[in-house]
Design a protein around this motif. Structure first.
Motif, PDB file in Angstrom:
ATOM      1  N   GLU A 118       0.816  -1.207   0.000  1.00  0.00           N
ATOM      2  CA  GLU A 118       0.000   0.000   0.000  1.00  0.00           C
ATOM      3  C   GLU A 118       0.854   1.264   0.000  1.00  0.00           C
ATOM      4  O   GLU A 118       0.539   2.239  -0.694  1.00  0.00           O
ATOM      5  CB  GLU A 118      -0.947  -0.010   1.200  1.00  0.00           C
ATOM      6  N   ASP A 119       1.946   1.231   0.756  1.00  0.00           N
ATOM      7  CA  ASP A 119       2.793   2.426   0.840  1.00  0.00           C
ATOM      8  C   ASP A 119       3.489   2.715  -0.491  1.00  0.00           C
ATOM      9  O   ASP A 119       3.582   3.868  -0.920  1.00  0.00           O
ATOM     10  CB  ASP A 119       3.836   2.242   1.946  1.00  0.00           C
ATOM     11  N   THR A 120       3.983   1.676  -1.154  1.00  0.00           N
ATOM     12  CA  THR A 120       4.656   1.882  -2.434  1.00  0.00           C
ATOM     13  C   THR A 120       3.664   2.314  -3.505  1.00  0.00           C
ATOM     14  O   THR A 120       3.982   3.165  -4.349  1.00  0.00           O
ATOM     15  CB  THR A 120       5.391   0.605  -2.866  1.00  0.00           C
ATOM     16  N   ALA A 121       2.455   1.754  -3.471  1.00  0.00           N
ATOM     17  CA  ALA A 121       1.428   2.185  -4.420  1.00  0.00           C
ATOM     18  C   ALA A 121       1.049   3.649  -4.185  1.00  0.00           C
ATOM     19  O   ALA A 121       0.816   4.405  -5.139  1.00  0.00           O
ATOM     20  CB  ALA A 121       0.201   1.291  -4.310  1.00  0.00           C
ATOM     21  N   GLY A 169       8.141  14.027 -18.729  1.00  0.00           N
ATOM     22  CA  GLY A 169       8.695  14.087 -17.384  1.00  0.00           C
ATOM     23  C   GLY A 169       8.865  12.707 -16.793  1.00  0.00           C
ATOM     24  O   GLY A 169       8.407  11.703 -17.350  1.00  0.00           O
ATOM     25  N   ALA A 170       9.517  12.677 -15.637  1.00  0.00           N
ATOM     26  CA  ALA A 170       9.753  11.403 -14.949  1.00  0.00           C
ATOM     27  C   ALA A 170       9.783  11.636 -13.446  1.00  0.00           C
ATOM     28  O   ALA A 170      10.217  12.688 -12.968  1.00  0.00           O
ATOM     29  CB  ALA A 170      11.073  10.773 -15.401  1.00  0.00           C
ATOM     30  N   GLY A 171       9.305  10.620 -12.715  1.00  0.00           N
ATOM     31  CA  GLY A 171       9.384  10.614 -11.256  1.00  0.00           C
ATOM     32  C   GLY A 171      10.077   9.336 -10.819  1.00  0.00           C
ATOM     33  O   GLY A 171       9.563   8.240 -11.077  1.00  0.00           O
ATOM     34  N   LEU A 172      11.223   9.455 -10.195  1.00  0.00           N
ATOM     35  CA  LEU A 172      12.049   8.292  -9.882  1.00  0.00           C
ATOM     36  C   LEU A 172      12.329   8.204  -8.390  1.00  0.00           C
ATOM     37  O   LEU A 172      12.730   9.185  -7.767  1.00  0.00           O
ATOM     38  CB  LEU A 172      13.386   8.370 -10.640  1.00  0.00           C
ATOM     39  N   ASP A 173      12.100   7.010  -7.848  1.00  0.00           N
ATOM     40  CA  ASP A 173      12.422   6.732  -6.445  1.00  0.00           C
ATOM     41  C   ASP A 173      13.562   5.721  -6.332  1.00  0.00           C
ATOM     42  O   ASP A 173      14.030   5.444  -5.236  1.00  0.00           O
ATOM     43  CB  ASP A 173      11.172   6.195  -5.730  1.00  0.00           C
ATOM     44  N   VAL A 174      13.989   5.177  -7.479  1.00  0.00           N
ATOM     45  CA  VAL A 174      15.062   4.180  -7.528  1.00  0.00           C
ATOM     46  C   VAL A 174      15.926   4.473  -8.747  1.00  0.00           C
ATOM     47  O   VAL A 174      15.457   5.070  -9.723  1.00  0.00           O
ATOM     48  CB  VAL A 174      14.497   2.745  -7.608  1.00  0.00           C
ATOM     49  N   TYR A 175      17.181   4.004  -8.677  1.00  0.00           N
ATOM     50  CA  TYR A 175      18.145   4.377  -9.695  1.00  0.00           C
ATOM     51  C   TYR A 175      18.995   3.178 -10.089  1.00  0.00           C
ATOM     52  O   TYR A 175      19.224   2.259  -9.292  1.00  0.00           O
ATOM     53  CB  TYR A 175      19.017   5.531  -9.181  1.00  0.00           C
ATOM     54  N   HIS A 197      14.532   6.850  -2.502  1.00  0.00           N
ATOM     55  CA  HIS A 197      14.024   5.505  -2.216  1.00  0.00           C
ATOM     56  C   HIS A 197      13.067   5.532  -1.016  1.00  0.00           C
ATOM     57  O   HIS A 197      13.253   4.838  -0.017  1.00  0.00           O
ATOM     58  CB  HIS A 197      15.181   4.542  -1.952  1.00  0.00           C
ATOM     59  N   MET A 198      12.009   6.320  -1.147  1.00  0.00           N
ATOM     60  CA  MET A 198      11.053   6.553  -0.068  1.00  0.00           C
ATOM     61  C   MET A 198       9.786   5.723  -0.182  1.00  0.00           C
ATOM     62  O   MET A 198       8.872   5.875   0.615  1.00  0.00           O
ATOM     63  CB  MET A 198      10.668   8.040  -0.036  1.00  0.00           C
TER      64      MET A 198
END
Length: 328
Positions: free
Chosen positions: A106-109, A263-269, A290-291
């Motif tokens: 749920e948190d990642t979604a 555009g892009a939204g990134l939490d991981v690389y 990485h939140m």
């Protein structure tokens, strides 16, 4: 006489209630540092412990496993992803590997949906103008973004998190499309009104928003390469809360710089903490550290799952969340 308590080494600081419960159940050596355990210390821990509790920052490869002691029988990973652990080699050496599935869903979604909203509506650019004192006032053509209602969302990887994102997306009026190794059972697919694409290429050419929710495996490394990224519309946005290695980050950066993606939204690389410096310069990119799973509830639930796996193993049974190579 009471039986010997199993020896446990924890590589990072964990929530206090989790550490306390581990102390009550096992002979635990806790970490006093917020930083990742150095490789030499990790090797020493693997020689001495019955159970190792690592996190995603601990790369447990074949050389480390080759030096593990005979006592090490369980790697109880604090986290869902196990691509930092050589699961096949661990299995060959008789070492079980467990993880913590489900608790991050749920948190990642939530985070994926937040990134979609932020990038589609150009929130980072608006924030930058306000923080820099560069706002001349409202204007009809200023910072025009994308209305989500009526647009198509493509989900790459329709596991627990992908399905949770799909439920959120439906509430925003997005049409859900997905590509997955296997098509969902109709009992899962129908409530989401989701359209399945066997061909990833065909899906990419038709969507307005792409969310990456696939794990990193040899089969998914650079699955979104330069050729596939060019299939997306120039008006499309892409978000990734899964694994950075799924996207060719250099190709993505070039396209964003050239205006070939909105555009892009990134939490991981792709390279962990080594974020491409050119990405930092782009106004249409939102970068997060990485939140995705960073809620108090998730961290506690992760610890509880680790404890269940450890205690089940200590009782002589296989951990309920055991990972085997065929699952990867």
């Amino acid at each position: 006489m009471p039986s010997r308590r199993l020896s446990v080494v924890v590589t990072r600081r964990l929530p206090e209630p989790v550490e306390t419960r581990m102390r009550e159940l096992f002979d635990v050596r806790l970490s006093e540092s917020e930083a990742p355990m150095p490789r030499e210390a990790l090797a020493e821990a693997m020689r001495e412990a019955d159970i190792l509790v690592p996190t995603l920052t601990d790369v447990i490869d074949a050389p480390l496993l080759a030096g593990a002691g005979d006592r090490l029988k369980l790697i109880a990973n604090y986290g869902m992803g196990v691509d930092h652990i050589d699961v096949a080699t661990a299995r060959q050496r008789g070492i079980l590997v467990s993880n913590t599935p489900g608790v991050l869903t749920e948190d990642t979604a939530d985070m994926a949906m937040a990134l979609i909203l932020a990038v589609a509506r150009r929130v980072p650019e608006g924030m930058a103008k306000m923080q820099e004192g560069d706002w001349p006032g409202w204007a009809p053509e200023a910072l025009l973004g994308m209305r989500l209602r009526g647009k198509r969302l493509g989900i790459l990887g329709m596991g627990r998190i992908g399905q949770a994102l799909a439920r959120r997306a439906r509430a925003f009026g997005l049409s859900v499309h997905y590509h997955n190794r296997r098509r969902l059972h109709e009992g899962l697919e129908d409530p989401l009104e989701a359209t399945y694409w066997e061909s990833l290429d065909q899906m990419l050419a038709r969507i307005d928003v792409l969310s990456v929710n696939a794990p990193h495996t040899p089969a998914t490394f650079h699955l979104l390469n330069a050729r596939r990224l060019k299939l997306l519309k120039p008006s499309a946005v892409i978000v990734n809360t899964s694994r950075g290695e799924v996207i060719d980050e250099n190709a993505l950066t070039r396209m964003l710089r050239a205006g070939e993606l909105a555009g892009a939204g990134l939490d991981v690389y792709e390279r962990g903490r080594g974020v491409n410096p050119r990405l930092r310069e782009l106004p249409n990119v939102l970068l997060l550290p990485h939140m995705g799973s960073a809620t108090r509830e998730a961290r506690l639930e992760m610890g509880e799952r680790v404890l269940v796996n450890m205690q089940t193993f200590a009782d002589g049974h296989r951990p309920p969340d055991q990972v085997v190579p065929s699952m990867l």
